[in-house]
Design a protein around this motif. Structure first.
Motif, PDB file in Angstrom:
ATOM      1  N   UNK A  19      15.326  13.168  -3.163  1.00  0.00           N
ATOM      2  CA  UNK A  19      14.687  14.353  -2.589  1.00  0.00           C
ATOM      3  C   UNK A  19      13.236  13.969  -2.339  1.00  0.00           C
ATOM      4  N   UNK A  20      12.844  13.941  -1.070  1.00  0.00           N
ATOM      5  CA  UNK A  20      11.546  13.415  -0.667  1.00  0.00           C
ATOM      6  C   UNK A  20      10.650  14.509  -0.091  1.00  0.00           C
ATOM      7  N   UNK A  63       8.787  11.011  -4.018  1.00  0.00           N
ATOM      8  CA  UNK A  63      10.185  11.112  -4.470  1.00  0.00           C
ATOM      9  C   UNK A  63      10.243  12.048  -5.669  1.00  0.00           C
ATOM     10  N   UNK A  64      10.956  13.154  -5.531  1.00  0.00           N
ATOM     11  CA  UNK A  64      11.132  14.122  -6.612  1.00  0.00           C
ATOM     12  C   UNK A  64      12.518  13.901  -7.224  1.00  0.00           C
ATOM     13  N   UNK A  69       0.818  -1.223   0.000  1.00  0.00           N
ATOM     14  CA  UNK A  69       0.000   0.000   0.000  1.00  0.00           C
ATOM     15  C   UNK A  69       0.847   1.267   0.000  1.00  0.00           C
ATOM     16  N   UNK A  70       2.159   1.120  -0.069  1.00  0.00           N
ATOM     17  CA  UNK A  70       3.028   2.291  -0.200  1.00  0.00           C
ATOM     18  C   UNK A  70       2.738   2.992  -1.524  1.00  0.00           C
ATOM     19  N   UNK A  71       2.668   4.312  -1.499  1.00  0.00           N
ATOM     20  CA  UNK A  71       2.409   5.075  -2.709  1.00  0.00           C
ATOM     21  C   UNK A  71       3.341   6.281  -2.784  1.00  0.00           C
ATOM     22  N   UNK A  72       3.561   6.752  -3.992  1.00  0.00           N
ATOM     23  CA  UNK A  72       4.301   7.995  -4.188  1.00  0.00           C
ATOM     24  C   UNK A  72       3.291   9.127  -4.088  1.00  0.00           C
ATOM     25  N   UNK A 121       0.494  15.440 -11.626  1.00  0.00           N
ATOM     26  CA  UNK A 121       1.092  16.168 -10.505  1.00  0.00           C
ATOM     27  C   UNK A 121       2.303  15.362 -10.060  1.00  0.00           C
ATOM     28  N   UNK A 122       3.509  15.897 -10.306  1.00  0.00           N
ATOM     29  CA  UNK A 122       4.718  15.110 -10.104  1.00  0.00           C
ATOM     30  C   UNK A 122       5.513  15.493  -8.857  1.00  0.00           C
TER      31      UNK A 122
END
Length: 253
Positions: free
Chosen positions: A188-189, A164-165, A28-31, A106-107
């Protein structure tokens, strides 16, 4: 005889509920990019996340990571401007039929997330010769990625989202955050509480790509279909060197 304080302990398996919790965090982890809440992360919770990252495996136990915590609005605005410039360049790299979808994605959540964390890798830590890195110089970078994943899964367990960017020029980020030349920027989080998450990765839900079938990615004993010695040559071009256009935005799912 093993030291009683540092000797081996029983490798007990997790209980059914404990095991389920680990897999739940993984699946269930998501960005996260646009679902951040303004609620600040308490210091004790933040330290739990950083401690989880700090317990990642590392080659030669060199622990090459550092964590830059960014909450200053002006600093975040600088990072956002660097992202925006790079993102326009990235959009132009895609074919015309993909550019519209790319522009709609949306990034990042740089300004919306209450906390940004830059995770770096100090490649000089441990000296010139590091156990386990003698023949694979990249192992310290891989170790730092493990720290990123540890933090991400711990955050999921805390109800905290992570994004994560990776769309920025390295030189811009170094200038903004004052990162020395011998230190690599790994992640870069954007980090903050969330009250909802996508059921599947956003890029999958928005029609960018689908998850690949696992059984198509598994080989036994050696790479399948590479019996021709010519295909194993180091002269064979890497996709990045063969003019292949990027397939996805430089963000995770």
């Amino acid at each position: 005889m093993h030291d009683k304080c540092h000797g081996p302990t029983a490798a007990d398996s997790f209980s059914k509920d404990e095991r389920a919790a680990v897999y739940k965090a993984i699946h269930t982890r998501r960005d996260v990019r646009d679902q951040f809440l303004p609620k600040p992360i308490p210091d004790e919770v933040l330290m739990r996340l950083l401690d989880a990252a700090h317990h990642a495996p590392s080659v030669g136990f060199m622990q090459p990571w550092n964590f830059i915590l960014i909450s200053d609005p002006e600093r975040k605005q600088e990072v956002h401007q660097a992202f925006t410039r790079a993102n326009e360049e990235a959009r132009a790299m895609f074919t015309d039929d993909r550019q519209a979808l790319y522009a709609a994605l949306k990034l990042e959540g740089i300004l919306k997330a209450p906390l940004n964390i830059c995770i770096t890798c100090d490649r000089t830590r441990g000296g010139r010769v590091v156990l386990g890195r003698t023949h694979n110089r990249q192992m310290d970078l891989y170790s730092t990625v493990c720290a990123v994943q540890n933090l991400w899964l711990a955050a999921r367990a805390e109800g905290i989202g992570v994004g994560w960017v990776s769309i920025y020029h390295d030189a811009d980020m170094r200038r903004i955050l004052g990162i020395p030349a011998h230190v690599e920027i790994v992640a870069y989080l954007c980090v903050g509480y969330v009250d909802e998450l996508y059921q599947a990765p956003e890029l999958e839900q928005r029609g960018w790509r689908k998850r690949l079938p696992l059984d198509e990615l598994i080989f036994r004993d050696r790479w399948s279909g590479c019996d021709d010695p010519e295909t194993l040559s180091s002269d064979h071009p890497h996709p990045d060197q063969a003019g292949v256009s990027p397939a996805t935005p430089s963000v995770s799912g």
